[in-house]
Write a protein that holds these residues in place. Sequence first.
Motif, PDB file in Angstrom:
ATOM      1  N   UNK A 152       1.182  -0.753   0.372  1.00 33.51           N
ATOM      2  CA  UNK A 152       0.320  -0.146   0.108  1.00 33.51           C
ATOM      3  C   UNK A 152       0.842   0.668   0.222  1.00 33.51           C
ATOM      4  N   UNK A 153       1.921   1.091   0.866  1.00 33.28           N
ATOM      5  CA  UNK A 153       2.944   2.366   0.926  1.00 33.28           C
ATOM      6  C   UNK A 153       3.553   2.857  -0.003  1.00 33.28           C
ATOM      7  N   UNK A 154       4.085   1.783  -1.134  1.00 29.35           N
ATOM      8  CA  UNK A 154       4.582   1.829  -2.255  1.00 29.35           C
ATOM      9  C   UNK A 154       3.875   2.407  -3.317  1.00 29.35           C
ATOM     10  N   UNK A 155       2.895   1.568  -2.985  1.00 32.31           N
ATOM     11  CA  UNK A 155       1.497   2.342  -4.323  1.00 32.31           C
ATOM     12  C   UNK A 155       0.774   3.111  -4.380  1.00 32.31           C
ATOM     13  N   UNK A 192      -1.176  12.136  -6.331  1.00 30.88           N
ATOM     14  CA  UNK A 192      -1.374  14.000  -7.173  1.00 30.88           C
ATOM     15  C   UNK A 192      -1.688  13.804  -8.116  1.00 30.88           C
ATOM     16  N   UNK A 193      -1.022  12.764  -8.651  1.00 29.57           N
ATOM     17  CA  UNK A 193      -1.542  12.343 -10.624  1.00 29.57           C
ATOM     18  C   UNK A 193      -3.105  12.040 -10.051  1.00 29.57           C
ATOM     19  N   UNK A 194      -3.438  11.272  -9.481  1.00 27.36           N
ATOM     20  CA  UNK A 194      -4.764  10.617  -9.216  1.00 27.36           C
ATOM     21  C   UNK A 194      -5.962  12.475  -9.403  1.00 27.36           C
ATOM     22  N   UNK A 195      -5.347  12.808  -8.030  1.00 25.19           N
ATOM     23  CA  UNK A 195      -6.084  15.067  -7.957  1.00 25.19           C
ATOM     24  C   UNK A 195      -6.130  15.451  -8.895  1.00 25.19           C
ATOM     25  N   UNK A 238       2.708   9.903  -2.100  1.00 26.63           N
ATOM     26  CA  UNK A 238       2.181  10.709  -2.787  1.00 26.63           C
ATOM     27  C   UNK A 238       2.023  11.740  -4.187  1.00 26.63           C
ATOM     28  N   UNK A 239       3.168  11.319  -4.643  1.00 26.73           N
ATOM     29  CA  UNK A 239       3.043  11.424  -5.794  1.00 26.73           C
ATOM     30  C   UNK A 239       1.683  11.009  -6.857  1.00 26.73           C
TER      31      UNK A 239
END
Length: 118
Positions: free
Chosen positions: A48-51, A58-61, A54-55
């Motif tokens: 989970x933490x790797x997938x 941000x891409x999803x947002x 924050x980058x």
Amino acid sequence: LLTERKTISLPGCFLQMLLFYCLGTCTLFYMAVMSLDRYVAICQPLHYAAIMNSRFCLQLLLGCWALTFLLMFPPTIMTVQLPFCGPNVMNHFYCDASLLLQLSCTDTGFIEELMFII
């Protein structure tokens, strides 16, 4: 609602319509992103933490905003370019696309179909 004047200009109506539809559509994409987050947390807990770094978040947002803009902007621009005739008075609380299309003097079938598909 706070002013004594109970009318809205046509550009104000278009802006209200664009914001209403964009924010509503963006909310649906946010819910899809939240479900993706929960899916990854449940099905891939160790990764989970790797997938979901924050980058990627941000891409999803930015993807939600871009997709919302690409979906909602064309029908709004087509509606703005329509000629309006008559009294141009709507007895409603907010500006809705279907009400604006009824005020137009031309055929709005294509715009209605586009909005239905979207």
